[in-house]
Design a protein around this motif. Structure first.
Motif, PDB file in Angstrom:
ATOM      1  N   GLN A   6       0.838  -1.206   0.000  1.00 54.53           N
ATOM      2  CA  GLN A   6       0.000   0.000   0.000  1.00 54.53           C
ATOM      3  C   GLN A   6       0.871   1.254   0.000  1.00 54.53           C
ATOM      4  O   GLN A   6       0.598   2.213  -0.737  1.00 54.53           O
ATOM      5  N   ILE A   7       1.915   1.238   0.812  1.00 57.60           N
ATOM      6  CA  ILE A   7       2.826   2.378   0.853  1.00 57.60           C
ATOM      7  C   ILE A   7       3.483   2.581  -0.504  1.00 57.60           C
ATOM      8  O   ILE A   7       3.557   3.708  -1.009  1.00 57.60           O
ATOM      9  N   ASN A   8       3.951   1.485  -1.105  1.00 59.10           N
ATOM     10  CA  ASN A   8       4.575   1.581  -2.434  1.00 59.10           C
ATOM     11  C   ASN A   8       3.623   2.168  -3.450  1.00 59.10           C
ATOM     12  O   ASN A   8       4.017   3.002  -4.275  1.00 59.10           O
ATOM     13  N   THR A   9       2.369   1.766  -3.407  1.00 59.84           N
ATOM     14  CA  THR A   9       1.376   2.272  -4.359  1.00 59.84           C
ATOM     15  C   THR A   9       1.213   3.784  -4.215  1.00 59.84           C
ATOM     16  O   THR A   9       1.216   4.521  -5.208  1.00 59.84           O
ATOM     17  N   PHE A  10       1.097   4.250  -2.983  1.00 58.40           N
ATOM     18  CA  PHE A  10       0.953   5.689  -2.762  1.00 58.40           C
ATOM     19  C   PHE A  10       2.202   6.448  -3.189  1.00 58.40           C
ATOM     20  O   PHE A  10       2.112   7.509  -3.820  1.00 58.40           O
ATOM     21  N   VAL A  11       3.366   5.934  -2.851  1.00 51.63           N
ATOM     22  CA  VAL A  11       4.613   6.617  -3.206  1.00 51.63           C
ATOM     23  C   VAL A  11       4.768   6.698  -4.725  1.00 51.63           C
ATOM     24  O   VAL A  11       5.176   7.729  -5.255  1.00 51.63           O
ATOM     25  N   GLU A  12       4.426   5.630  -5.414  1.00 51.42           N
ATOM     26  CA  GLU A  12       4.533   5.636  -6.874  1.00 51.42           C
ATOM     27  C   GLU A  12       3.621   6.675  -7.512  1.00 51.42           C
ATOM     28  O   GLU A  12       3.897   7.164  -8.600  1.00 51.42           O
ATOM     29  N   GLN A  13       2.543   7.042  -6.849  1.00 53.57           N
ATOM     30  CA  GLN A  13       1.604   8.018  -7.386  1.00 53.57           C
ATOM     31  C   GLN A  13       2.023   9.461  -7.088  1.00 53.57           C
ATOM     32  O   GLN A  13       1.453  10.399  -7.634  1.00 53.57           O
ATOM     33  N   MET A  14       3.008   9.663  -6.226  1.00 54.42           N
ATOM     34  CA  MET A  14       3.446  11.001  -5.839  1.00 54.42           C
ATOM     35  C   MET A  14       4.362  11.606  -6.891  1.00 54.42           C
ATOM     36  O   MET A  14       5.074  10.884  -7.589  1.00 54.42           O
ATOM     37  N   ASN A  18       8.106  14.878  -4.027  1.00 58.09           N
ATOM     38  CA  ASN A  18       7.529  14.352  -2.785  1.00 58.09           C
ATOM     39  C   ASN A  18       8.118  12.994  -2.437  1.00 58.09           C
ATOM     40  O   ASN A  18       8.283  12.667  -1.259  1.00 58.09           O
ATOM     41  N   GLN A  19       8.433  12.205  -3.454  1.00 55.93           N
ATOM     42  CA  GLN A  19       9.065  10.916  -3.202  1.00 55.93           C
ATOM     43  C   GLN A  19      10.412  11.108  -2.516  1.00 55.93           C
ATOM     44  O   GLN A  19      10.768  10.363  -1.608  1.00 55.93           O
TER      45      GLN A  19
END
Length: 65
Positions: A6-14, A18-19
């Motif tokens: 879930q964290i990876n998914t959110f980070v990939e969308q940033m 922000n990453q």
């Protein structure tokens, strides 16, 4: 889905800027003591194998004086 996924998914969308901020934040949360080296992993495997073969000393058998 695991928490890490879930964290990876959110980070990939940033956005990338922000990453970079998230990376710096995460670095502050991880202690070098939290990271296992290859040697640590090998030692743990060896200890587990020895324990399963009965190769250990009981706490009460140690002279603590």
């Amino acid at each position: 889905m695991s928490l890490a996924n879930q964290i990876n998914t959110f980070v990939e969308q940033m956005p990338e800027k922000n990453q970079a901020l998230v990376l710096e934040l995460v670095k502050t949360m991880v202690s070098p003591d939290d990271i296992l080296t290859d040697e640590d992993i090998a030692d743990i495997k060896q200890a587990r194998a020895e324990f399963s073969r009965g190769e250990y000393v009981r706490h009460e058998d140690i002279n603590w004086n």
